[in-house]
Design an enzyme around this catalytic site. Structure first.
Site, PDB file in Angstrom:
ATOM      1  N   GLU A 160      16.071  29.190  47.651  1.00 49.43           N
ATOM      2  CA  GLU A 160      16.112  28.956  49.144  1.00 49.43           C
ATOM      3  C   GLU A 160      14.746  27.987  49.657  1.00 49.43           C
ATOM      4  OE1 GLU A 160      15.355  33.052  50.469  1.00 49.43           O
ATOM      5  OE2 GLU A 160      17.555  33.592  50.069  1.00 49.43           O
ATOM      6  N   GLU A 275      25.180  34.931  44.540  1.00 48.70           N
ATOM      7  CA  GLU A 275      24.915  36.317  45.399  1.00 48.70           C
ATOM      8  C   GLU A 275      25.796  36.934  46.419  1.00 48.70           C
ATOM      9  OE1 GLU A 275      20.962  36.154  47.011  1.00 48.70           O
ATOM     10  OE2 GLU A 275      20.062  34.686  45.185  1.00 48.70           O
TER      11      GLU A 275
HETATM   12  C1  XIL Z   1      16.684  40.931  47.753  1.00 50.17           C
HETATM   13  C2  XIL Z   1      16.705  42.040  46.957  1.00 50.17           C
HETATM   14  O1  XIL Z   1      18.156  42.330  47.073  1.00 50.17           O
HETATM   15  C3  XIL Z   1      16.038  43.089  47.829  1.00 50.17           C
HETATM   16  O2  XIL Z   1      16.178  44.236  46.762  1.00 50.17           O
HETATM   17  C4  XIL Z   1      14.688  42.744  47.913  1.00 50.17           C
HETATM   18  O3  XIL Z   1      13.805  43.802  48.576  1.00 50.17           O
HETATM   19  C5  XIL Z   1      14.564  41.495  48.567  1.00 50.17           C
HETATM   20  O4  XIL Z   1      15.486  40.544  47.991  1.00 50.17           O
HETATM   21  N1  XIL Z   1      18.364  36.249  48.678  1.00 50.17           N
HETATM   22  C6  XIL Z   1      17.917  36.188  47.455  1.00 50.17           C
HETATM   23  C7  XIL Z   1      17.745  37.424  46.751  1.00 50.17           C
HETATM   24  O5  XIL Z   1      17.569  34.988  46.677  1.00 50.17           O
HETATM   25  O6  XIL Z   1      16.471  37.361  45.842  1.00 50.17           O
HETATM   26  C8  XIL Z   1      17.496  38.617  47.737  1.00 50.17           C
HETATM   27  O7  XIL Z   1      17.089  39.906  47.059  1.00 50.17           O
HETATM   28  C9  XIL Z   1      18.437  38.610  48.729  1.00 50.17           C
HETATM   29  C10 XIL Z   1      18.487  37.207  49.324  1.00 50.17           C
END
Ligand code: XIL
Length: 364
Positions: A160, A275
Site C-alpha cells: 500500500e 487479498e
Molecule cells: C488486516 C488484517 O486482516 C486484520 O486482522 C488486521 O487487524 C489489520 O490488517 N490490506 C492488507 C492487510 O494488506 O494486511 C490487511 O490485513 C487488510 C488490508
C-alpha cells in the site's frame, strides 16, 4: 475418503475433467484438495490468508485450510508489530507455526509484509534520522527474510505505498519510512529483500485500483509511474499484487483496470490477486441475494483481469466467514454477520467459491 498424497494427486488428475462436469464448482472444491505447485495442476493456484490462533484452536479450520488451499499467507503474523514488537526483540513463534503448517501440508506460503505504514510497533516512531531508519528497515528485512529463505518464496515487500488520492508516483503514504527516507524507502526495501534471498519473488501490493472515478484513475496512473520509476532505476521487482478488497456497489472500471494490467504486463511484471474478498456491509440482508451479489462482484473483477493476464495466484483474505477482518472496519448496520469469503462460517462453499473455481480453470 482418505488417500495418500500421491494417489490423491493421481485421482485428481484423472478425474478433474469429470468432476468439473458432474459437480458444481463448489462441490468439486469441497471434494478435492488441489496439490499445489504440482506439475499436474494447470489451474491458477488458490490460497487464503490464515490466522495462527485459529489454526491452533479450531481443528475444522485447520483441516479445511489444508484441504482446500494451495498456498497460505499469514494475515498478521509476519507484520512488524507481531514479529518485531521491540527494537531488540523478535517473536517468530506464530510465523514459524504457519511456515511449519504449510510445510507439513505441502502448501505454498507467501510472506506479508516488509515495508508498510500499518502495524508498526511503537518503537519505530523513535527512529530519528534517515540513517537510523534505513538501518532498522534493512536489519528487519535481512533478519526475517533470511529466517524464511527457502521456505517463503514470495514476499509482499512493499504494501500500500500510495496515498488515497495520489497526484503522481511521489505521492507516497506517510509512515516512518516515508518520513525519514522519502520514496527511496521502496528501492531500499526491495534491494534488501533481493540481496537477502536472491530467489524470492518480490511483490508490490496495492489496493483501490479497480474502480470508476477520478480518485481511482489517479491511483492507477500513479501506480504505473511508480513501477516505471522502479524499473528505470533497475530496482528488483517481479510482480504487482492487486489486493482486490471489492465493494459490490462501486462499479469496476473495466477499461481502466485492463489498461493498468496491460501496462504491468508490458513492464514484464507478473500479477497476483492477493487479498480478494467482497465487503458486504451495505448489501441486502437476505443471504441468497447477498451471496449472489458478492459472487457477481468477484466475477466482474476476475473476468476483467483474466482477459488480460493469467494471475500467478488468486488468494482471498481469509477462507471462511468465521474468520474475517471485514467486520472490524465494515460492520453491517442490521447486526447480521458479514459474508465476504468463499466459505460460510460453517465452512460450506458459497457462490463466490464457484466463481473463483471458474476463473482458476478459465485460462487453462
Ligand atoms: C488486516 C488484517 O486482516 C486484520 O486482522 C488486521 O487487524 C489489520 O490488517 N490490506 C492488507 C492487510 O494488506 O494486511 C490487511 O490485513 C487488510 C488490508
Amino acid at each position: 475418503m482418505t488417500m495418500s498424497l500421491p494417489s490423491r494427486r493421481k485421482f485428481l488428475t484423472q478425474t478433474a475433467a469429470g468432476l468439473a462436469l458432474s459437480l458444481s464448482g463448489a462441490a468439486a472444491f469441497a471434494e478435492s484438495r488441489r496439490p499445489l505447485g504440482s506439475a499436474e495442476s494447470t489451474l491458477i493456484p488458490y490460497g487464503a490468508a490464515v490466522r495462527a490462533g485459529a489454526l491452533a484452536s479450531d481443528p475444522t479450520y485447520r483441516a479445511t485450510i489444508a484441504r482446500m488451499c494451495d498456498m497460505i499467507v499469514p494475515e498478521g503474523e509476519m507484520k512488524w508489530s507481531d514479529i518485531h514488537p521491540k527494537r531488540d526483540e523478535y517473536r517468530f513463534e506464530n510465523a514459524d507455526a504457519l511456515v511449519d503448517f504449510a510445510r507439513q501440508n505441502h502448501l505454498g506460503i507467501r510472506g506479508h509484509t516488509l515495508a508498510w505504514y500499518g502495524a508498526l510497533p511503537a518503537w519505530t516512531s523513535e527512529l530519528a534520522s534517515a540513517a537510523e531508519a534505513e538501518r532498522e528497515l534493512v536489519d528487519h528485512i535481512e533478519t526475517v527474510v533470511s529466517r524464511y529463505r527457502g521456505a517463503v518464496p514470495s514476499w509482499d515487500v512493499v504494501n500500500e505505498p500510495l496515498i488515497d488520492w495520489p497526484q503522481d508516483r511521489s505521492s507516497i503514504r506517510p509512515s516512518i519510512w516515508m518520513n525519514r527516507l522519502g520514496p527511496e524507502y521502496l528501492p531500499i526495501a526491495l534491494k534488501a529483500t533481493a540481496s537477502t534471498d536472491p530467489d524470492a519473488k518480490l511483490v508490490l501490493n496495492e489496493y483501490d485500483v479497480e474502480y470508476r472515478g477520478a480518485r481511482f484513475e489517479a491511483r492507477r496512473r500513479s501506480l504505473i509511474q511508480l513501477l516505471r520509476w522502479l524499473r528505470d532505476r533497475d530496482v528488483p521487482l517481479h510482480a504487482v499484487g492487486l489486493q482486490a478488497h471489492l465493494f459490490a456497489g462501486r462499479g469496476i472500471d473495466r477499461d481502466g483496470l485492463q489498461s493498468l494490467l496491460a501496462e504491468i504486463v508490458a513492464l514484464k511484471l507478473d500479477v497476483l490477486i492477493t487479498e480478494l474478498d467482497v465487503i458486504d456491509f451495505d448489501l441486502p440482508g437476505k443471504i441468497k441475494e447477498r451471496d449472489a451479489l458478492v459472487a457477481a462482484t468477484a466475477a466482474e473483477f476476475l473476468g476483467a483481469c483474466c482477459e488480460v493476464v493469467r494471475p500467478k495466484a488468486i488468494l482471498t483474505w481469509g477462507l471462511t466467514d468465521r474468520y474475517t477482518w471485514v467486520p472490524t472496519y465494515f460492520k453491517r448496520a442490521d447486526g447480521m454477520p458479514n459474508r465476504p469469503l468463499p466459505l460460510d462460517a460453517e465452512f460450506k462453499p458459497k457462490p463466490l467459491f464457484d466463481v473463483i473455481e471458474e476463473y482458476r480453470r478459465k485460462l487453462t
